[in-house]
Design a protein around this motif. Sequence first.
Motif, PDB file in Angstrom:
ATOM      1  N   ASP A   1       0.870  -1.173   0.000  1.00  0.00           N
ATOM      2  CA  ASP A   1       0.000   0.000   0.000  1.00  0.00           C
ATOM      3  C   ASP A   1       0.918   1.239   0.000  1.00  0.00           C
ATOM      4  O   ASP A   1       2.101   1.138   0.355  1.00  0.00           O
ATOM      5  CB  ASP A   1      -0.859  -0.053   1.272  1.00  0.00           C
TER       6      ASP A   1
ATOM      7  N   ASP B   1      -0.226   4.995   0.998  1.00  0.00           N
ATOM      8  CA  ASP B   1      -0.490   5.983   2.055  1.00  0.00           C
ATOM      9  C   ASP B   1      -0.480   5.370   3.449  1.00  0.00           C
ATOM     10  O   ASP B   1      -1.193   4.397   3.721  1.00  0.00           O
ATOM     11  CB  ASP B   1      -1.850   6.660   1.813  1.00  0.00           C
ATOM     12  N   ASN B   2       0.302   5.964   4.316  1.00  0.00           N
ATOM     13  CA  ASN B   2       0.465   5.505   5.697  1.00  0.00           C
ATOM     14  C   ASN B   2       1.071   4.105   5.786  1.00  0.00           C
ATOM     15  O   ASN B   2       0.978   3.449   6.825  1.00  0.00           O
ATOM     16  CB  ASN B   2      -0.855   5.600   6.478  1.00  0.00           C
ATOM     17  N   THR B   3       1.689   3.687   4.674  1.00  0.00           N
ATOM     18  CA  THR B   3       2.486   2.454   4.675  1.00  0.00           C
ATOM     19  C   THR B   3       3.894   2.819   4.212  1.00  0.00           C
ATOM     20  O   THR B   3       4.826   2.815   5.006  1.00  0.00           O
ATOM     21  CB  THR B   3       1.845   1.387   3.771  1.00  0.00           C
TER      22      THR B   3
ATOM     23  N   ASP C   1      -1.524  -0.719   5.871  1.00  0.00           N
ATOM     24  CA  ASP C   1      -1.951  -0.250   7.198  1.00  0.00           C
ATOM     25  C   ASP C   1      -3.454  -0.378   7.441  1.00  0.00           C
ATOM     26  O   ASP C   1      -3.903  -0.220   8.565  1.00  0.00           O
ATOM     27  CB  ASP C   1      -1.555   1.230   7.401  1.00  0.00           C
TER      28      ASP C   1
ATOM     29  N   ASP D   1      -6.468  -3.338   3.066  1.00  0.00           N
ATOM     30  CA  ASP D   1      -5.226  -4.039   2.733  1.00  0.00           C
ATOM     31  C   ASP D   1      -5.222  -5.484   3.223  1.00  0.00           C
ATOM     32  O   ASP D   1      -4.862  -6.393   2.465  1.00  0.00           O
ATOM     33  CB  ASP D   1      -4.022  -3.299   3.344  1.00  0.00           C
TER      34      ASP D   1
HETATM   35 MG    MG Z   1      -2.906   3.082   3.604  1.00  0.00          MG
END
Ligand code: MG
Length: 222
Positions: free
Chosen positions: A8, A10-12, A166, A171
């Motif tokens: 992933d 974003d935020n990963t 995340d 995911d």
């Molecule tokens: Mg994400």
Amino acid sequence: MQPLVLFDLDNTLVDRQCTLAEWAGRFQARHGLSPGSERWLIGLLADRATPAHFARVRERFVLDESVGALWNRYCSDIAAAVVCPQEVLSGLEGLRADGWRIGVATNGAADIQWAKLRATRIADHVDAVCISEEIGVRKPDPAMFHEAVRRCGAVCDGAGIWMVGDSPVNDIGGGQAAGLRTVWISRGRPWPGDLLPPDRQVAEARAAIDLLAAAGSVRNVE
Ligand SMILES: [Mg+2]
């Protein structure tokens, strides 16, 4: 079989939350918005950002710029601010040197996601990118994972392909439904007890990369 992992974005691989918060502060200052506007912007754009969201921003703050101009500026501001830690980039490079194929499977609008992938140079460190807007399907739909795997030149046959991300639902749940093994990026959060747990969980992306790399071969990752 050549091992394969999907990440992933974003935020990963990148800290979208932090980048968004910084952007919202600058946007509030630039447009002379009232205190509290920053919090509203972060709430509006917390999960996703599209031109339609900027139509709401324009309306709420009675801005002169067109929606298109606001959106383009958002894309370039975020691209200028977003960072992928060097240890993550070098980790991706190490995985590929060990024979892994790497794909990115991300929900979002193509222009902003590509802007982030290019600005951080993640695009140079992966074999394929699959963005939901480009294919008309979003995670957790298994079709998104199948397409990302296909773009990496493989077939999604359930044989030891990994998904790292995340989001418990998008995911991990989506990856499980597509027959993939999963690594959850917890970022310090507890796993939601009502969902089928991931195969593994780690705090951040570099730890997930180390977990996969240490195994040397996908067959040895237990
Ligand atoms: Mg994400």
